[in-house]
Design a protein around this motif. Structure first.
Motif, PDB file in Angstrom:
ATOM      1  N   ASP A  62      -1.849 -51.408  19.308  1.00 35.29           N
ATOM      2  CA  ASP A  62      -0.409 -51.393  19.541  1.00 35.29           C
ATOM      3  C   ASP A  62      -0.013 -50.286  20.516  1.00 35.29           C
ATOM      4  N   ALA A  63      -0.852 -49.243  20.651  1.00 38.85           N
ATOM      5  CA  ALA A  63      -0.588 -48.209  21.663  1.00 38.85           C
ATOM      6  C   ALA A  63      -0.746 -48.811  23.052  1.00 38.85           C
ATOM      7  N   ARG A  64      -1.759 -49.631  23.221  1.00 38.92           N
ATOM      8  CA  ARG A  64      -1.981 -50.288  24.525  1.00 38.92           C
ATOM      9  C   ARG A  64      -0.837 -51.247  24.847  1.00 38.92           C
ATOM     10  N   ALA A  65      -0.394 -51.987  23.842  1.00 41.24           N
ATOM     11  CA  ALA A  65       0.724 -52.919  24.045  1.00 41.24           C
ATOM     12  C   ALA A  65       1.991 -52.151  24.396  1.00 41.24           C
ATOM     13  N   LEU A  66       2.214 -51.029  23.727  1.00 39.06           N
ATOM     14  CA  LEU A  66       3.394 -50.217  24.008  1.00 39.06           C
ATOM     15  C   LEU A  66       3.345 -49.651  25.425  1.00 39.06           C
ATOM     16  N   VAL A  67       2.175 -49.188  25.848  1.00 43.28           N
ATOM     17  CA  VAL A  67       2.013 -48.670  27.211  1.00 43.28           C
ATOM     18  C   VAL A  67       2.374 -49.762  28.227  1.00 43.28           C
ATOM     19  N   ASN A  68       1.895 -50.969  28.000  1.00 42.89           N
ATOM     20  CA  ASN A  68       2.209 -52.071  28.916  1.00 42.89           C
ATOM     21  C   ASN A  68       3.706 -52.352  28.936  1.00 42.89           C
ATOM     22  N   GLU A  69       4.335 -52.341  27.768  1.00 43.47           N
ATOM     23  CA  GLU A  69       5.771 -52.604  27.674  1.00 43.47           C
ATOM     24  C   GLU A  69       6.583 -51.509  28.364  1.00 43.47           C
ATOM     25  N   VAL A  70       6.242 -50.256  28.088  1.00 47.64           N
ATOM     26  CA  VAL A  70       6.955 -49.129  28.691  1.00 47.64           C
ATOM     27  C   VAL A  70       6.785 -49.141  30.208  1.00 47.64           C
ATOM     28  N   ASN A  71       5.570 -49.377  30.682  1.00 47.45           N
ATOM     29  CA  ASN A  71       5.335 -49.407  32.123  1.00 47.45           C
ATOM     30  C   ASN A  71       6.090 -50.543  32.800  1.00 47.45           C
ATOM     31  N   ALA A  72       6.186 -51.683  32.148  1.00 48.99           N
ATOM     32  CA  ALA A  72       6.947 -52.799  32.720  1.00 48.99           C
ATOM     33  C   ALA A  72       8.427 -52.433  32.827  1.00 48.99           C
ATOM     34  N   GLN A  73       8.957 -51.789  31.790  1.00 47.37           N
ATOM     35  CA  GLN A  73      10.365 -51.362  31.825  1.00 47.37           C
ATOM     36  C   GLN A  73      10.587 -50.316  32.912  1.00 47.37           C
ATOM     37  N   ARG A  74       9.683 -49.364  32.992  1.00 44.14           N
ATOM     38  CA  ARG A  74       9.816 -48.314  34.009  1.00 44.14           C
ATOM     39  C   ARG A  74       9.691 -48.901  35.409  1.00 44.14           C
ATOM     40  N   ARG A  75       8.725 -49.798  35.595  1.00 43.71           N
ATOM     41  CA  ARG A  75       8.547 -50.415  36.916  1.00 43.71           C
ATOM     42  C   ARG A  75       9.823 -51.123  37.359  1.00 43.71           C
ATOM     43  N   ALA A  76      10.435 -51.870  36.444  1.00 42.04           N
ATOM     44  CA  ALA A  76      11.675 -52.583  36.766  1.00 42.04           C
ATOM     45  C   ALA A  76      12.779 -51.589  37.125  1.00 42.04           C
ATOM     46  N   LEU A  77      12.883 -50.513  36.365  1.00 42.16           N
ATOM     47  CA  LEU A  77      13.897 -49.497  36.650  1.00 42.16           C
ATOM     48  C   LEU A  77      13.640 -48.823  37.990  1.00 42.16           C
ATOM     49  N   TYR A  78      12.388 -48.451  38.258  1.00 38.16           N
ATOM     50  CA  TYR A  78      12.050 -47.786  39.520  1.00 38.16           C
ATOM     51  C   TYR A  78      12.341 -48.698  40.711  1.00 38.16           C
ATOM     52  N   GLU A  79      11.999 -49.978  40.568  1.00 37.96           N
ATOM     53  CA  GLU A  79      12.273 -50.924  41.657  1.00 37.96           C
ATOM     54  C   GLU A  79      13.772 -51.065  41.889  1.00 37.96           C
ATOM     55  N   LYS A  80      14.529 -51.110  40.820  1.00 37.91           N
ATOM     56  CA  LYS A  80      15.997 -51.213  40.931  1.00 37.91           C
ATOM     57  C   LYS A  80      16.562 -49.981  41.636  1.00 37.91           C
ATOM     58  N   ARG A  81      16.135 -48.795  41.190  1.00 38.41           N
ATOM     59  CA  ARG A  81      16.633 -47.548  41.802  1.00 38.41           C
ATOM     60  C   ARG A  81      16.179 -47.439  43.265  1.00 38.41           C
ATOM     61  N   ALA A  82      14.979 -47.862  43.554  1.00 36.64           N
ATOM     62  CA  ALA A  82      14.479 -47.808  44.935  1.00 36.64           C
ATOM     63  C   ALA A  82      15.328 -48.683  45.839  1.00 36.64           C
ATOM     64  N   LYS A  83      15.660 -49.850  45.346  1.00 36.40           N
ATOM     65  CA  LYS A  83      16.480 -50.770  46.136  1.00 36.40           C
ATOM     66  C   LYS A  83      17.884 -50.199  46.355  1.00 36.40           C
ATOM     67  N   GLU A  84      18.449 -49.593  45.309  1.00 37.21           N
ATOM     68  CA  GLU A  84      19.796 -49.025  45.392  1.00 37.21           C
ATOM     69  C   GLU A  84      19.881 -47.841  46.343  1.00 37.21           C
ATOM     70  N   THR A  85      18.800 -47.079  46.444  1.00 36.27           N
ATOM     71  CA  THR A  85      18.828 -45.831  47.211  1.00 36.27           C
ATOM     72  C   THR A  85      17.996 -45.862  48.483  1.00 36.27           C
ATOM     73  N   ASN A  86      17.304 -46.970  48.714  1.00 32.87           N
ATOM     74  CA  ASN A  86      16.462 -47.100  49.900  1.00 32.87           C
ATOM     75  C   ASN A  86      15.381 -46.008  49.948  1.00 32.87           C
ATOM     76  N   VAL A  87      14.797 -45.756  48.786  1.00 37.94           N
ATOM     77  CA  VAL A  87      13.698 -44.796  48.648  1.00 37.94           C
ATOM     78  C   VAL A  87      12.500 -45.574  48.141  1.00 37.94           C
ATOM     79  N   PRO A  88      11.292 -45.262  48.608  1.00 37.98           N
ATOM     80  CA  PRO A  88      10.113 -45.991  48.128  1.00 37.98           C
ATOM     81  C   PRO A  88       9.964 -45.920  46.603  1.00 37.98           C
ATOM     82  N   VAL A  89       9.503 -47.009  46.019  1.00 40.82           N
ATOM     83  CA  VAL A  89       9.330 -47.105  44.566  1.00 40.82           C
ATOM     84  C   VAL A  89       8.458 -45.956  44.054  1.00 40.82           C
ATOM     85  N   ALA A  90       7.397 -45.647  44.764  1.00 43.96           N
ATOM     86  CA  ALA A  90       6.498 -44.568  44.335  1.00 43.96           C
ATOM     87  C   ALA A  90       7.220 -43.226  44.251  1.00 43.96           C
ATOM     88  N   GLU A  91       8.120 -42.981  45.181  1.00 43.83           N
ATOM     89  CA  GLU A  91       8.885 -41.724  45.162  1.00 43.83           C
ATOM     90  C   GLU A  91       9.835 -41.687  43.977  1.00 43.83           C
TER      91      GLU A  91
END
Length: 120
Positions: A62-91
């Protein structure tokens, strides 16, 4: 002059992302509590890029499943913020990582860009 304007825009975008981070969405309470527990006991580590990873090979499934879930949520948030601010997702991820370090519970491991771990 054009280079200076580009640099100024990039700094402004990074600052905008930093401000947006302060008002960012957070995972639900159960997931956050579970994540905090796994981070505190060292099973899960935070990374310099704003994502989490399973650090302990013996961590429960369940730790592995949680890591996958958290990373998916973070990835979506980072992509959204990157698009809003025109900053690379990695940054965006790296900016969020600095905030995550502040909020993580004592005992949390942080993987550095070199691959080594530091414990809070």
């Amino acid at each position: 002059m054009a280079h200076l304007i580009r640099c100024f825009r990039r700094v402004a975008a990074v600052l905008t992302v930093a401000l947006i981070m302060l008002a960012s969405e957070t995972p639900d309470a159960w997931a956050q509590s579970k994540l905090d527990s796994y981070r505190a006991n060292g099973a899960v580590a935070e990374r310099f890029d704003g994502y989490v990873e399973v650090r302990d090979p013996g961590a429960p499934g369940d730790a592995r499943a949680l890591v996958n879930e958290v990373n998916a949520q973070r990835r979506a948030l980072y992509e959204k913020r990157a698009k809003e601010t025109n900053v690379p997702v990695a940054e965006v991820g790296k900016l969020f990582a600095t905030k995550i370090v502040e909020q993580a519970p004592k005992g949390t491991y942080f993987r550095q860009p070199s691959g080594s771990y530091v414990r809070k």
